[in-house]
Design a protein around this motif. Sequence first.
Motif, PDB file in Angstrom:
ATOM      1  N   UNK A   1     -49.298  16.373  12.417  1.00  0.00           N
ATOM      2  CA  UNK A   1     -49.232  16.381  13.882  1.00  0.00           C
ATOM      3  C   UNK A   1     -48.156  15.395  14.315  1.00  0.00           C
ATOM      4  N   UNK A   2     -47.123  15.883  14.993  1.00  0.00           N
ATOM      5  CA  UNK A   2     -46.033  14.986  15.389  1.00  0.00           C
ATOM      6  C   UNK A   2     -46.521  13.974  16.428  1.00  0.00           C
ATOM      7  N   UNK A   3     -45.860  12.833  16.512  1.00  0.00           N
ATOM      8  CA  UNK A   3     -46.300  11.846  17.505  1.00  0.00           C
ATOM      9  C   UNK A   3     -45.231  11.629  18.573  1.00  0.00           C
ATOM     10  N   UNK A   4     -45.709  11.255  19.756  1.00  0.00           N
ATOM     11  CA  UNK A   4     -44.836  10.854  20.855  1.00  0.00           C
ATOM     12  C   UNK A   4     -45.042   9.351  21.003  1.00  0.00           C
ATOM     13  N   UNK A   5     -43.988   8.592  20.821  1.00  0.00           N
ATOM     14  CA  UNK A   5     -44.108   7.142  20.921  1.00  0.00           C
ATOM     15  C   UNK A   5     -44.333   6.695  22.362  1.00  0.00           C
TER      16      UNK A   5
END
Length: 462
Positions: free
Chosen positions: A35-39
């Motif tokens: 699951x990609x992350x948004x900083x």
Amino acid sequence: MRYISTRGQAPALSFEEVVLTGMASDGGLYVPETIPTLGHDELAAMAGLSYAEIAFRVMRPYVNGEIDDDTFRELVRDAYATFSHDAVVPLNQLDANHFLLELFHGPTLAFKDVALQLLGRILDHFLKKRGERAVIMGATSGDTGSAAIEGCRHCDNLDIFILHPHNRVSEVQRRQMTTVLADNVFNVAIEGNFDDAQAMVKASFADQGFLEGTRLVAVNSINWARIMAQVVYYVASAVALGAPHREVSFCVPSANFGNVFAGYIAKRMGLPVAQFVIATNANDILHRTLCDNDFSKQALKATLAPSMDIVVSSNFERLLFEAYGRDGAAVKALLERFQHEPTALAEAPLATLRESFASHSVDDATILEVIREAHHRTQEILDPHTATGYRAAERARADATTPMITLATAHPAKFAEAVVKAGFPGVPLPPHMDDLLEREERYTVLPAELSAVQAFVAENRR
Ligand SMILES: *Cc1c(COP(=O)(O)O)cnc(C)c1O
């Protein structure tokens, strides 16, 4: 980015393949391998951006470069230009700390437009690139059919066939489907009930020989692209209320669990969400599972919130996969047992779920009471699905200081029966639909026979 099955045995697929495939060959559902992350900074930078731009940024990692950035931006922009509100999904403040997220400003007045306006365009893009055509088949008792038709009516490479039970859907719901006169849209009224229509669609997916090689595509909520599109409004609304600097909570009127699962993905991507409240009507499998660890089927009940009338929540499998530590074999064993007998979740996964999710179930009498009470307190007329959310948010929220965002999943004009039963004269359709009852309709009545339906599809596809 690859996509893997919740049952661990189907091959991993690309984004393009997963959008065109639907269910995995091992009976599971596809989820992203990571699951990609948004900083924090990426979320902070979204404040003030248009919905379409936030949508592009949130979904870009899932698309994985398989659609180039300029084209994807354009697909997203076109999809959300069909919504009648400039904010696409505006927030409406009900009281000091309770907000409605209005997801019903799309062409068919319910939240399914958010995903299906985009999915139709993504499918058409991939088919055009491959030089292929595809057929969409679906059965509907109301909401999904019209949203799918509106999402595909401009798609040159798709023909869509939607089956509804003849004389058993409301006039507004039927006309939202049958007044779309595009050449690639085929409405079929089946002389039978919804289950007959559903069974014929399932049989057609199981044996696609009648299409002589043309691809059959499913647009139900197991399609990953629908989940992906729904992640966006969690991010956009939380950012509008101060995320990532402030936590928010969400309350989601739920049935197949696609909507609230998208919220969970937003949280895993880094959105600070304190709590998800799952609202159900009397079809309360999600509430029974979370509250009593009673993971069992019960007979379907017809309620005033019909788009939430389900026996099984298909997308719950995706959350179970996460709760069981992505152990596909454990998920497969649990769901196979569930098909045949009442079952329960293991202690550790259940405890994990309870950290993020609370739930509340609302019966029909309470839906009517809530519509009256909410109007008295806020001047808003809620649709019956949103009413379950309004009550669940009040009853199950953990604290009053975190903003609570209740998802308004349909426009009240679409479910006039409940609104009238609650004692109101009804709600007018929005201006762009006020001539719906005078528009020309087109549909074909067929007997509930598989051979007749398949012959109709085979003859009419372009
Ligand atoms: C489909 C639908 C729901 C349920 O959403 P899920 O993603 O299936 O949980 C709730 N309200 C309305 C109006 C719907 O059309």
